[in-house]
Design an enzyme around this catalytic site. Structure first.
Site, PDB file in Angstrom:
ATOM      1  N   SER A 221       0.874  -1.165   0.000  1.00 44.44           N
ATOM      2  CA  SER A 221       0.000   0.000   0.000  1.00 44.44           C
ATOM      3  C   SER A 221       0.914   1.219   0.000  1.00 44.44           C
ATOM      4  CB  SER A 221      -0.873   0.005   1.263  1.00 44.44           C
ATOM      5  OG  SER A 221      -1.415   1.292   1.507  1.00 44.44           O
TER       6      SER A 221
ATOM      7  N   THR B  10      31.011  37.767  28.370  1.00 44.94           N
ATOM      8  CA  THR B  10      29.716  37.213  28.768  1.00 44.94           C
ATOM      9  C   THR B  10      28.698  38.342  28.746  1.00 44.94           C
ATOM     10  OG1 THR B  10      30.182  37.595  31.121  1.00 44.94           O
ATOM     11  CG2 THR B  10      30.755  35.438  30.217  1.00 44.94           C
TER      12      THR B  10
ATOM     13  N   SER C  92      28.367  47.430  -0.083  1.00 47.08           N
ATOM     14  CA  SER C  92      27.363  48.486  -0.174  1.00 47.08           C
ATOM     15  C   SER C  92      27.371  49.102  -1.558  1.00 47.08           C
ATOM     16  CB  SER C  92      27.630  49.568   0.870  1.00 47.08           C
ATOM     17  OG  SER C  92      26.754  50.664   0.706  1.00 47.08           O
TER      18      SER C  92
END
Length: 476
Positions: A145, A192, A323
């Site tokens: 199937s 951190t 750019s």
């Protein structure tokens, strides 16, 4: 049933009759799928390893059915040869169906059945569509199937894709490890919460990148291994209706022999037929990798920011002008595109999660979009890993002077002095450094807290990047 003309043949199904060009190996049900599911730009032929998965599935089924006496020698040999041609990369243009489709994959399964059947008929010396000699449903799809053949083909195709992905992932990790060794001597400030923390080496930064990815290899392999459990023999809902008792075992045995993989039959066919957790699990493993790779790309962009007004501790290869208006600007385009790949993988994972949650009763009808997302994520990551490695990681250089100056001028180095001069003295020095703009080094000497010799020892690079026992004490 089909009748043939010179340029076309007439095929029929439950809905009615349709003309099929004799140029096509596919048949009427594939044609209906093409017409019904004009949804995306993702087509089955774009995923050759999925086509391979279908070929392996149909070949194994043919071998099992022949062993059970359900196919003649000629029928089995022709199906097997047609499948081998698919594995050689032939006829893939005859798999044009959209990856995203209704019907829980029936269109894809019938596309494979029709292509393999018509090519096998040609091998047998017949015309396409002469299904009295070999049928797409009765023979190529015999004992099957869509609900067992389709997910099995997905599993096999995704496992093959995993094997393709794996070396590209390892090459990226190895490139990061190479940079870790190259930059082992470069002392820099760790950070951190985007604030100065304590010194480390640039090598440790890249070593950390490599290690968090290397830990994912075992997780990815484990998730991929789940694809090797298949539900062939489940047929419609897992009960095995329309197949013979020995079929599932014979088919699984044939598939393991064909692929050379440790393929096993799942323990419960009813449960497996409605369960898509293998794709959910593998996509989750890809998402974990994407999250970590995106973190690395974010850090590369921050560390290379500038060139004069940012951190500027590393240089990324200049790939193109940055750019149309700002002369001299160069953007970190490779980490940027890799991040977008990661976002796409994360998005695909969300889609897979939602589709996996859509299982109802004995089937999940949303498997097509899950398969598409999984195959797409793998392809994106393969290309992304190679692009990030060759156009970015391999060419990164260190701004050693900038790294050293940042350490020398940072208040964060007072943390290295904390065990020796005490928290109170450390806080006093840090506060004065902040208020006056002077360096920690000069203030320690000026206050007579440590001799210059002892201070140089404490702040030596090799003593700030790992645990040490120096035996130095403060003078006051």
């Amino acid at each position: 049933m089909a009748t043939s003309g010179k340029d076309f043949r007439l095929e029929s199904d439950l809905i009615g009759e349709r003309q099929i060009s004799n140029e096509h190996l596919y048949g009427v049900q594939t044609l209906r799928g093409i017409e019904n599911f004009n949804i995306s730009n993702f087509h089955l032929c774009d995923y050759p390893l999925f086509v391979h998965g279908l070929a392996w599935t149909k070949e194994a089924a043919a071998i099992a059915n022949h062993r059970l006496g359900l196919l003649t020698d000629q029928q089995k040999d022709a199906i097997v040869q047609a499948c081998h041609e698919l594995l050689e990369g032939k006829h893939h243009q005859h798999f044009p169906v959209d990856m995203i489709q209704g019907g829980a994959g029936t269109t894809t399964n019938m596309n494979a059945n029709e292509v393999i059947c018509n090519r096998a008929l040609e091998i047998m010396g017949h015309e396409k569509g002469e299904f009295k000699y070999l049928s797409p449903n009765d023979h190529v799809n015999g004992s099957q199937s869509t609900n067992d053949a389709y997910p099995t083909a997905i599993h096999l195709g995704l496992y093959a894709s995993h094997l393709k992905l794996r070396p590209h992932f390892i090459q990226l990790i190895e490139a990061l490890e190479k940079k870790s060794k190259e930059f082992a001597h470069v002392v820099k400030m760790g950070r951190t919460q985007l604030q100065d923390a304590v010194p480390m080496t640039l090598g440790q930064t890249f070593g950390g990148f490599a290690s968090i990815l290397r830990h994912e290899i075992a997780n990815l392999d484990y998730a991929a291994h789940q694809f090797l459990a298949i539900n062939m023999g489940a047929t419609a809902i897992g009960t095995g209706i329309s197949s013979e008792p020995e079929y599932a075992g014979y088919c699984t045995e044939a598939m393991a022999k064909i692929t050379g993989w440790d393929i096993t039959l799942t323990e419960d066919l009813v449960g497996a037929t409605s369960d898509t957790s293998e794709m959910v699990g593998y996509s989750s493993a890809l998402r974990r990798i994407a999250i970590k790779v995106n973190k690395i790309c974010n850090d590369l962009r921050l560390l290379s920011s500038g060139p004069r007004c940012g951190l500027g501790e590393i240089n990324l290869p200049a790939m193109q002008p940055g750019s149309s208006i700002m002369p001299g600007k160069v953007n970190p385009v490779i980490p940027e595109v890799m991040s977008q790949v990661c976002y796409k993988v994360m998005g695909n994972d969300l889609c897979i999660t939602m589709a996996g949650d859509a299982s109802q009763m004995e089937l999940n009808a949303m498997e097509p979009v899950m398969a598409q997302c999984c195959f797409e994520s793998i392809d994106l990551l393969i290309n992304g890993f190679d692009t990030l490695r060759t156009l970015c990681i391999d060419g990164i250089t260190a701004n050693e002077d900038k790294c050293r100056d940042n350490v020398r001028n940072s208040i964060g180095i007072v943390t290295a002095l904390n065990p020796i001069i005490g928290y109170k003295n450390s806080t006093k020095i840090a506060k004065e450094a902040l208020e006056t703009g002077r360096g920690v080094y000069d203030l320690i000497i000026e206050h007579g807290i440590l001799s210059k010799e002892d201070l140089d020892t404490v702040l030596a690079p090799e003593n700030m990047i790992k645990p040490v026992r120096l035996g130095i004490k403060a003078k006051k």
